[in-house]
Design a protein around this motif. Structure first.
Motif, short mmCIF file in Angstrom:
data_model
loop_
_atom_site.label_atom_id
_atom_site.label_comp_id
_atom_site.label_asym_id
_atom_site.label_seq_id
_atom_site.Cartn_x
_atom_site.Cartn_y
_atom_site.Cartn_z
N LEU A 199 22.01 38.77 27.87
CA LEU A 199 22.47 39.00 28.99
C LEU A 199 22.62 38.27 30.13
N ILE A 200 21.97 37.13 30.22
CA ILE A 200 22.50 36.15 31.18
C ILE A 200 24.01 35.57 30.87
N LEU A 201 24.31 35.29 29.44
CA LEU A 201 25.65 34.86 29.30
C LEU A 201 26.63 35.71 29.72
N TRP A 202 26.61 37.01 29.58
CA TRP A 202 27.33 38.06 29.82
C TRP A 202 27.37 38.15 31.53
N VAL A 203 26.63 38.26 32.17
CA VAL A 203 26.45 38.31 33.46
C VAL A 203 27.37 37.04 34.08
N LEU A 204 27.12 35.90 33.66
CA LEU A 204 27.71 34.57 33.83
C LEU A 204 29.09 34.79 33.70
N LEU A 205 29.64 35.07 32.43
CA LEU A 205 30.81 35.29 31.88
C LEU A 205 31.69 36.31 33.00
N GLY A 206 30.94 37.53 33.20
CA GLY A 206 31.68 38.44 33.97
C GLY A 206 32.07 37.77 35.36
N ALA A 207 30.94 37.24 36.13
CA ALA A 207 31.50 36.55 37.33
C ALA A 207 32.37 35.35 37.34
N SER A 208 32.35 34.59 36.14
CA SER A 208 32.95 33.51 36.02
C SER A 208 34.83 34.20 35.78
N LEU A 209 34.90 35.17 35.06
CA LEU A 209 35.97 35.73 34.84
C LEU A 209 36.71 36.20 36.21
N SER A 210 35.68 37.00 36.89
CA SER A 210 36.23 37.16 38.18
C SER A 210 36.77 36.09 39.15
N GLY A 250 46.58 36.04 33.67
CA GLY A 250 46.93 34.90 33.18
C GLY A 250 46.14 33.57 33.15
N ALA A 251 45.47 33.50 34.66
CA ALA A 251 44.54 32.54 34.67
C ALA A 251 43.16 32.72 33.64
N VAL A 252 42.83 33.92 33.47
CA VAL A 252 41.97 34.38 32.59
C VAL A 252 42.21 34.05 31.08
N GLY A 253 43.41 34.35 30.83
CA GLY A 253 43.74 34.05 29.49
C GLY A 253 43.83 32.51 29.18
N ILE A 254 44.24 31.59 30.18
CA ILE A 254 44.31 29.98 29.90
C ILE A 254 42.77 29.74 29.70
N VAL A 255 41.98 29.97 30.81
CA VAL A 255 40.57 29.44 30.78
C VAL A 255 39.69 30.12 29.75
N GLY A 256 39.87 31.49 29.53
CA GLY A 256 38.93 31.86 28.42
C GLY A 256 39.54 31.44 27.15
#
Length: 273
Positions: A199-210, A250-256
């Protein structure tokens, strides 16, 4: 009071935005679901259009050359030939520099634009075709970016308030940015439940992607300010140009893709393997 805008003005382009999104989102889902050459062709098409838009914004007189170089590079992505990708990358940069008879500054802007658009297209490609469950990863990441965009738009237009960066992007507000972060964090909770993972990883990931998507959006807004244009083009009603629409994705594609490549265990921890 000076920052308040009537609701009818805030949502004046909502119908056009929704119509454009209704056409683009199914097409995007199809090519990502299919992957392979379908995705490469889409990357080539949009990479070429974005290069053409960059040429128009920056005043490059031979935009079709930048478009050709970007499309050719993106179309080569399914070929597992590193030497070819390096060669086409160098070719595109050299062509961007040599195809403009202007000053070093203008030539550098052309090279920056070519690198910018091809990096975004290649980032989305590697996100989908990487050594993880690429289809699921790409669909989740795209969904998070769309959720972030929608939340920022509706919360920002609905609540208004202080501007985020008035000099760079006067329409973006702190309320919209915060709403987008919170909403994608909630999306992370749903994703963690669906994937039965952290749960923690997904919440952090969601906020980070935004956060990443909003940075990509602000970067493109800043570039348009430097070039003194409102939109990258008028190809997409309600959105402006393709660059205006896919800057965050595009930014998410690069960083992700860089994140998943750098930390292979992350996809396993997220249940995306």
């Amino acid at each position: 009071m000076g920052d308040w805008t009537p609701p009818e003005s805030r949502f004046s382009q909502l119908g056009l935005r929704l119509l454009t999104a209704a056409l683009l989102i199914p097409a995007g889902l199809f090519v990502v679901w299919s992957g392979g050459w379908w995705l490469a062709a889409a990357c080539a098409l949009f990479g070429g259009i974005m290069a053409w838009e960059w040429a128009g914004m920056s005043g490059h007189p031979r935009g079709w050359l930048l478009s050709f170089a970007a499309a050719l590079f993106c179309l080569s992505l399914p070929m597992d030939l590193t030497w070819l990708h390096v060669f086409l990358g160098c070719f595109g940069l050299a062509l961007s520099f040599a195809s403009n008879a202007g000053s070093l500054r203008i030539r550098s802007a052309a090279m920056l634009g070519w690198f910018y658009v091809t990096a975004m297209a290649a980032g989305l490609w590697f996100l989908r075709e990487g050594p993880w469950d690429g289809r699921t990863v790409a669909l989740y990441f795209m969904s998070f970016v769309w959720a972030s965009d929608a939340a920022a738009y509706f919360v920002g237009r609905g609540l208004g308030g202080p501007r985020l960066l008035p000099q760079e992007s006067p329409n973006k507000t702190w309320s919209g940015a915060t709403g987008a972060l919170l909403f994608t964090a909630v999306c992370g909770i749903a994703a963690a439940d669906l994937q039965n993972s952290s749960l923690i990883l997904w919440v952090l990931l969601g906020a980070s992607l935004s956060f990443t998507a909003q940075l990509g959006d602000l970067l493109e807004s800043g570039l348009k300010r430097r070039f003194k244009v409102k939109d990258s083009s008028n190809l997409l009603p309600g959105h402006g140009g393709v660059l205006d629409r896919v800057d965050g994705l595009g930014a998410v594609g690069i960083v992700g893709s860089l994140l998943l490549w750098s930390f292979p265990s992350l996809s396993t921890a997220l249940g995306l393997y």
